[in-house]
Design a protein around this motif. Sequence first.
Motif, PDB file in Angstrom:
ATOM      1  N   HIS A 136       0.841  -1.190   0.000  1.00  0.00           N
ATOM      2  CA  HIS A 136       0.000   0.000   0.000  1.00  0.00           C
ATOM      3  C   HIS A 136       0.883   1.248   0.000  1.00  0.00           C
ATOM      4  CE1 HIS A 136      -3.571  -2.429   0.784  1.00  0.00           C
ATOM      5  NE2 HIS A 136      -2.853  -3.078   1.667  1.00  0.00           N
ATOM      6  N   ILE A 137       0.680   2.093  -1.005  1.00  0.00           N
ATOM      7  CA  ILE A 137       1.465   3.327  -1.148  1.00  0.00           C
ATOM      8  C   ILE A 137       0.519   4.466  -1.506  1.00  0.00           C
ATOM      9  CG2 ILE A 137       3.239   4.519  -2.490  1.00  0.00           C
ATOM     10  CD1 ILE A 137       4.448   1.700  -3.067  1.00  0.00           C
ATOM     11  N   VAL A 138       0.580   5.538  -0.736  1.00  0.00           N
ATOM     12  CA  VAL A 138      -0.133   6.772  -1.069  1.00  0.00           C
ATOM     13  C   VAL A 138       0.936   7.828  -1.324  1.00  0.00           C
ATOM     14  CG1 VAL A 138      -1.699   8.562  -0.256  1.00  0.00           C
ATOM     15  CG2 VAL A 138      -2.172   6.160   0.278  1.00  0.00           C
ATOM     16  N   ALA A 139       1.056   8.241  -2.581  1.00  0.00           N
ATOM     17  CA  ALA A 139       2.129   9.143  -2.995  1.00  0.00           C
ATOM     18  C   ALA A 139       1.550  10.392  -3.655  1.00  0.00           C
ATOM     19  CB  ALA A 139       3.062   8.419  -3.971  1.00  0.00           C
ATOM     20  N   HIS A 140       2.424  11.360  -3.921  1.00  0.00           N
ATOM     21  CA  HIS A 140       2.008  12.579  -4.619  1.00  0.00           C
ATOM     22  C   HIS A 140       1.336  12.194  -5.934  1.00  0.00           C
ATOM     23  CE1 HIS A 140       2.028  16.762  -5.768  1.00  0.00           C
ATOM     24  NE2 HIS A 140       2.594  16.449  -6.916  1.00  0.00           N
ATOM     25  N   GLY A 141       0.157  12.754  -6.165  1.00  0.00           N
ATOM     26  CA  GLY A 141      -0.637  12.378  -7.327  1.00  0.00           C
ATOM     27  C   GLY A 141      -1.836  11.529  -6.950  1.00  0.00           C
ATOM     28  N   ASP A 142      -1.786  10.938  -5.759  1.00  0.00           N
ATOM     29  CA  ASP A 142      -2.899  10.120  -5.272  1.00  0.00           C
ATOM     30  C   ASP A 142      -3.896  10.940  -4.459  1.00  0.00           C
ATOM     31  OD1 ASP A 142      -1.803   7.812  -6.401  1.00  0.00           O
ATOM     32  OD2 ASP A 142      -0.625   7.377  -4.599  1.00  0.00           O
ATOM     33  N   TYR A 143      -3.574  12.192  -4.195  1.00  0.00           N
ATOM     34  CA  TYR A 143      -4.435  13.058  -3.398  1.00  0.00           C
ATOM     35  C   TYR A 143      -4.399  14.463  -3.984  1.00  0.00           C
ATOM     36  CZ  TYR A 143       0.284  13.309  -1.443  1.00  0.00           C
ATOM     37  OH  TYR A 143       1.647  13.375  -1.294  1.00  0.00           O
ATOM     38  N   THR A 144      -5.365  15.268  -3.589  1.00  0.00           N
ATOM     39  CA  THR A 144      -5.463  16.640  -4.101  1.00  0.00           C
ATOM     40  C   THR A 144      -4.638  17.606  -3.269  1.00  0.00           C
ATOM     41  OG1 THR A 144      -7.698  16.185  -4.893  1.00  0.00           O
ATOM     42  CG2 THR A 144      -7.053  18.503  -4.699  1.00  0.00           C
ATOM     43  N   ALA A 145      -4.745  17.475  -1.946  1.00  0.00           N
ATOM     44  CA  ALA A 145      -4.038  18.378  -1.025  1.00  0.00           C
ATOM     45  C   ALA A 145      -2.931  17.606  -0.317  1.00  0.00           C
ATOM     46  CB  ALA A 145      -5.013  18.962  -0.011  1.00  0.00           C
ATOM     47  N   ALA A 146      -1.714  18.120  -0.383  1.00  0.00           N
ATOM     48  CA  ALA A 146      -0.556  17.447   0.205  1.00  0.00           C
ATOM     49  C   ALA A 146      -0.408  17.791   1.683  1.00  0.00           C
ATOM     50  CB  ALA A 146       0.714  17.846  -0.549  1.00  0.00           C
TER      51      ALA A 146
END
Length: 225
Positions: A136-146
Amino acid sequence: MNHLRFKPEAVLFDMDGLIFDTEALYRDAVIKAAEENGFNIPVSVYLETIGLPSASARALLGMHLSGEVAIDDLWKQASDQFQTMVATELRLKPGLIEMLDWLEEVRLPWAIVTSSDRDTVLSHLLAVNLRDRFRHIVAHGDYTAAKPDPEPYLKAASQLGIDPSRCVALEDSRNGVLSASRVGLMTIMVPDLVQPTPDTQCLCAYVAPDLHDVLAVLIDTLQAT
């Protein structure tokens, strides 16, 4: 030693400065690129970029340089230098492998939650033969707000199907601590280049010197429940 409110049901890892000893490499690459172009970026200015996505970091450095240099060109030069350094100097933080082994043994799920993009995450993991250990990886591009927005951690908890308040977040930066704590994650800070300020420390369940100590806290918590 029990610093957590209750038994965690998942562990969420930041990446740079927490899994990999990369923050010092980023720092050196950026400062060197600036020097080669006749500019000075103090370490104190660079430290303000830790935990930010690259676009925000570029903007902050661009403000410091007051438009005297094309920041995108300088950033590319620094990125190229960083990649050269990674090829020979990429190191895991001490205690990571032991923690992954333990999480697997007690069947606690885990994930990466990072401001880096997915290609960088995969490249780093492949370089140290850990790709198969992070499903499981949540990286830049997977969300709107960092980070410091809480969205990255909310997305990771959702992927795992676990209430955020039942997750432990492991972070090395203020922005990461803010992101995790804003949605009630039990947050353990493992400082890398920057020690926590009193207000950051107040947001943490615990501040650990290294991942070996974090593992001891997690084991103690499970044994106490």
